[in-house]
Design a protein around this motif. Structure first.
Motif, short mmCIF file in Angstrom:
data_model
loop_
_atom_site.label_atom_id
_atom_site.label_comp_id
_atom_site.label_asym_id
_atom_site.label_seq_id
_atom_site.Cartn_x
_atom_site.Cartn_y
_atom_site.Cartn_z
N SER A 148 21.25 9.64 -36.45
CA SER A 148 22.53 10.14 -36.41
C SER A 148 23.65 8.96 -36.30
CB SER A 148 22.82 11.15 -35.31
OG SER A 148 24.23 11.50 -35.02
N PRO A 149 24.62 8.96 -37.16
CA PRO A 149 25.59 8.05 -36.83
C PRO A 149 26.42 8.10 -35.49
CG PRO A 149 26.42 9.36 -38.59
CD PRO A 149 25.12 9.90 -38.21
N VAL A 150 26.57 9.34 -34.92
CA VAL A 150 27.25 9.72 -33.82
C VAL A 150 26.55 9.15 -32.51
CG1 VAL A 150 28.18 11.61 -32.38
CG2 VAL A 150 27.96 11.83 -34.78
N ASN A 151 25.15 9.46 -32.50
CA ASN A 151 24.56 9.23 -31.05
C ASN A 151 23.61 8.41 -31.24
OD1 ASN A 151 23.47 11.86 -32.19
ND2 ASN A 151 22.27 12.02 -30.28
N GLN A 152 22.91 8.22 -32.39
CA GLN A 152 21.64 7.45 -32.39
C GLN A 152 20.43 7.72 -31.87
OE1 GLN A 152 24.93 5.12 -31.62
NE2 GLN A 152 25.20 5.84 -34.02
N GLY A 153 20.52 9.00 -31.34
CA GLY A 153 19.28 9.66 -30.57
C GLY A 153 19.63 9.65 -29.19
#
Length: 783
Positions: A148-153
């Motif tokens: 995810s570009p939002v939270n990178q896991g």
């Protein structure tokens, strides 16, 4: 570690079997496992001293809760001073647990999921992408989406461990009807027929709808469509009125759009970050990781906050100004930048208007006045101004410490002025970035769950725009803007509004001057509440409808960076609970309305895209691949990560400076009420606690309210730590325990608003910003 141990995999690969291992000498287990944290166990006997957990806590999370201790043969991973994990500064995010390659850090509860469903976290506005692990029809695990570009896991404590509410035994499972003062369960047909009959008696402005920032785009779209097309009123609003209404009003005026201009990823590219009125590590923990990343890369961090918040530990400069003095601080900084020639003259000349009027207004903010009003020394104001202007790109982050004031719109305008003055818009790493507080408060605004705009921020009083919706919906629409949420309660008490349809809100805890809101809701002739639990507000309803949680329905959320993301159904709702979109459609159809015969939220999004140009290119088919940031006007458009790169969303394409004057808060301390109360949030709890207070582990970490007070004030009042006290304002009183801390300034105390047994908003002041109609919950006088 349930076959998730990397050491186990390596041992298997090289041929180390349990039988061979048993023949070897092994160390004695001499350490007692630390089971103090409610979510995970640390067993030093299993630790291989790889240091991954330590580096994670330092370099990624920025907390430094653990390190190597007792170095030498007896080296162990330990909290400071050998304290238990629950007593340390650990924030229980679990990032160390997911990275531990052995069984030294393991979750207390873990079941191997049979399948996983990708969806979006239901908590704050960061919008982290998560995988729900499903086994036996239940959610048994949560993990971050590394792609995810939002939270990178990465996830926070709520996002990783805060989902027990989904299967909580107190979930609403059937419609409830009030009879003789008691709720009795009834079938859907009986409940829906009653609602349809009753609502038919209260059409037009005798009706009001309260939408929800926790529900999907599609559900908020249908709620506003129901209010306008079926009930014939623009009395539709939601909790954005209590948080970022000044952002929508202020930034729309100066920049043409009231949303975050840049991406979350962009924050790490900033050379300077100015965080004002935001407790980012508590309210937006995963976004705060980007701030930590930027600081590690060498960025300057300026924190302006009345409290010494956790983010101040990483700050280059802390400005601890008085609550309500933001305009003076921001305009004072702007005056320093202009007078010292640090402003971006080319950007101002080419891309802005009204600079002369703004420049003239700076005369009202000499440094002596600004220092007196804010309580910040002049040299610090100058230092902050120079630092912000000299390090470009510079990003401004703000939240409700800016907006929840009677001059909240002016605060937002002052932030916009500062960004325009330095040319920090339309570029990576810069921007004006209001941090949205709830999972879909941005989307609820986008969908027109506001009294003055239709979906896509198209004004209700524009005949041409209104005609487009009238043609699509097949009926005339009201042209006069409706009442704001904060105005609805007065209208109820005045007998103007007689029926309310409330979806997914808990007004009795979230509204300023909450007793006033309660009096109003008790006066309603007909009140319908739709929620997943019987909240404090739902207990006042005539009909309560059981809704599906985020894990039990399809739809879309929009995060704080304008990213539209798919929410996917993972499990079935309990009992006969149904998704909010289905319930709204059923009521509308039983009232004889057309245009509500939807069978899936994807069909609703198709209608949204046909009417809201900023969503024109968004479809479920495209969202299956990745989230899209609006504006996305066509099917071949990639979305817009950064706003205003070439022109602003105004009629002439130019941004507008705003001349300002300083206005004091509506209620300040005096001899009768000598303390100033401000409100904030806890990392562990969420909003009014409807979901998080039903998570046992979160309650163990933060299960009660505390009045935070400076040692000087505590000594003067002869208070001790943990002592129960009564806090009174001119509107009410609450009982709470004292926590003595120097995070507050002398004369300032703070409370959160998460706890029903300590309803902070009984104290707060409902004085409104004249433009945005937001109440001043950040400043009131108490004793």
């Amino acid at each position: 570690k349930n076959n998730r141990c990397q050491l186990q995999r390596v041992a298997s690969f090289v041929g180390v079997s349990p039988e061979r291992l048993a023949r070897l000498r092994r160390p004695q287990k001499t350490f007692a496992p630390d089971e103090s944290n409610p979510f995970f166990v640390f067993d030093p006997n299993q630790c291989i001293l790889c240091g991954i957990c330590i580096r994670t806590c330092d370099e990624i999370v920025g907390v430094n809760a653990i390190d190597f201790a007792f170095r030498g043969f007896h080296t162990v991973v330990s909290c400071f001073g050998g304290a238990r994990w629950v007593e340390s500064v650990c924030v229980s995010c679990g990032e160390c647990v997911v990275r531990c390659p052995v069984a030294a850090l393991v979750p207390k509860r873990y079941e191997q999921p049979q399948r996983e469903v990708k969806t979006v976290c239901p908590y704050c506005g960061v919008g982290c992408s998560i995988y729900l692990g499903i086994r036996g029809g239940r959610v048994v695990s949560v993990s971050g989406d590394r792609h995810s570009p939002v939270n990178q896991g990465r996830l926070c404590v709520k996002g990783r461990f805060g989902h027990d509410f989904i299967h909580h035994p107190e979930r609403l499972t059937t419609p409830l009807l009030r009879r003789d003062g008691q709720f009795v369960p009834v079938g859907w047909d009986e409940a829906l027929e009653l609602i349809a009959r009753q609502f038919s008696q209260y059409r037009s402005d005798a009706f009001a709808a309260m939408a929800s920032a926790r529900c999907t785009n599609e559900e908020n779209y249908l709620m506003q469509k129901f209010a306008r097309a079926v009930m014939g009123t623009n009395n539709i609003d939601h909790c954005a009125r209590l948080c970022h209404a000044p952002s929508v009003a202020g930034l729309a005026r100066t920049l043409g759009s009231g949303a975050m201009t840049n991406t979350i990823q962009d924050i790490a590219q900033a050379k300077c970050i100015f965080a004002i009125g935001t407790n980012t590590t508590a309210a937006h923990p995963v976004l705060a990781l980007k701030v930590h990343e930027a600081v590690r890369r060498g960025a300057k961090l300026i924190v302006a906050n009345p409290k010494q918040i956790d983010l101040a530990r990483h700050a280059t400069l802390l400005l601890q100004h008085q609550p309500g003095s933001d305009v003076a601080l921001l305009m004072g900084m702007a005056r320093v930048i202009f007078e010292q020639g640090l402003h971006d003259q080319q950007f101002i000349a080419q891309r802005t208007v009204d600079f002369d009027a703004f420049r003239a207004s700076l005369e009202d903010f000499p440094l002596e006045f600004v220092a007196q009003v804010t309580g910040v020394p002049q040299e610090k104001i100058v230092q902050a101004a120079r630092m912000f202007a000299a390090h470009k790109p510079a990003s401004i982050l703000y939240a409700m410490g800016i907006t929840q004031h009677t001059h909240g719109t002016d605060n937002v305008l002052a932030i916009s002025n500062l960004a325009l003055l330095t040319g920090n818009l339309g570029m990576p790493g810069g921007g004006v970035n209001p941090l949205r507080g709830q999972n879909n408060v941005q989307g609820a605004c986008d969908m027109g769950a506001l009294p003055n705009v239709l979906p896509g921020y198209q004004r209700v009083d524009d005949p041409q725009l209104r005609a487009k919706f009238e043609a699509a919906w097949g009926r005339p629409l009201p042209e006069k803007p409706g009442l704001a949420l904060t105005e609805m309660f007065d209208a109820i008490l005045q007998g103007k509004i007689k029926a309310v349809y409330l979806m997914g809100e808990n007004a009795l805890l979230s509204e300023a001057d909450a007793q006033h809101a309660e009096r109003a809701l008790r006066q309603l002739e007909f009140f319908v509440v739709q929620d997943i639990f019987l909240t404090e507000t739902a207990r006042l309803a005539h009909v309560v409808l059981p809704a599906a949680s985020f894990a039990e329905k399809d739809g879309t959320f929009v995060n704080t960076e304008r990213r539209v993301q798919l929410v996917r159904k993972a499990v079935d709702p309990p009992g006969v609970a149904r998704p909010d979109w289905w319930i709204i459609c059923q009521i509308a159809q039983r009232m004889g309305a057309s245009g509500f015969a939807f069978s899936h939220p994807a069909e609703i999004m198709t209608e949204i895209a046909s009417l809201a140009p900023i969503y024109g290119g968004i479809s479920y088919q495209r969202l299956e691949q990745q989230g899209l940031q609006w504006p996305c006007p066509s099917a071949d458009h990639p979305g817009t990560p950064i706003l205003h790169t070439e022109r602003f969303a105004t009629a002439d394409g130019k941004a507008r400076f705003a001349p300002l004057k300083f206005k004091p808060s509506a209620e300040l301390p005096d001899a009768e009420y000598p303390l100033l109360l401000t409100t904030d949030r806890s990392l562990y709890q969420y909003h009014t606690g409807t979901m998080t207070r039903r998570v046992e582990g979160i309650e163990a970490l933060d299960g009660q309210e505390w009045l935070r007070i400076h040692p000087t004030d505590a000594a003067r009042l002869q208070l001790s730590d943990g002592q129960p006290v009564l806090v009174r304002s001119r509107r009410g009183e609450v009982s709470v325990r004292v926590r003595i801390t120097d995070s507050c300034q002398p004369g300032v105390v703070s409370l959160t608003f998460h706890f029903a047994e300590t309803p902070t908003n009984v104290l707060t002041h409902a004085a409104l910003d004249p433009v945005a109609k937001i109440p001043e919950t950040k400043v009131c006088a108490v004793r």
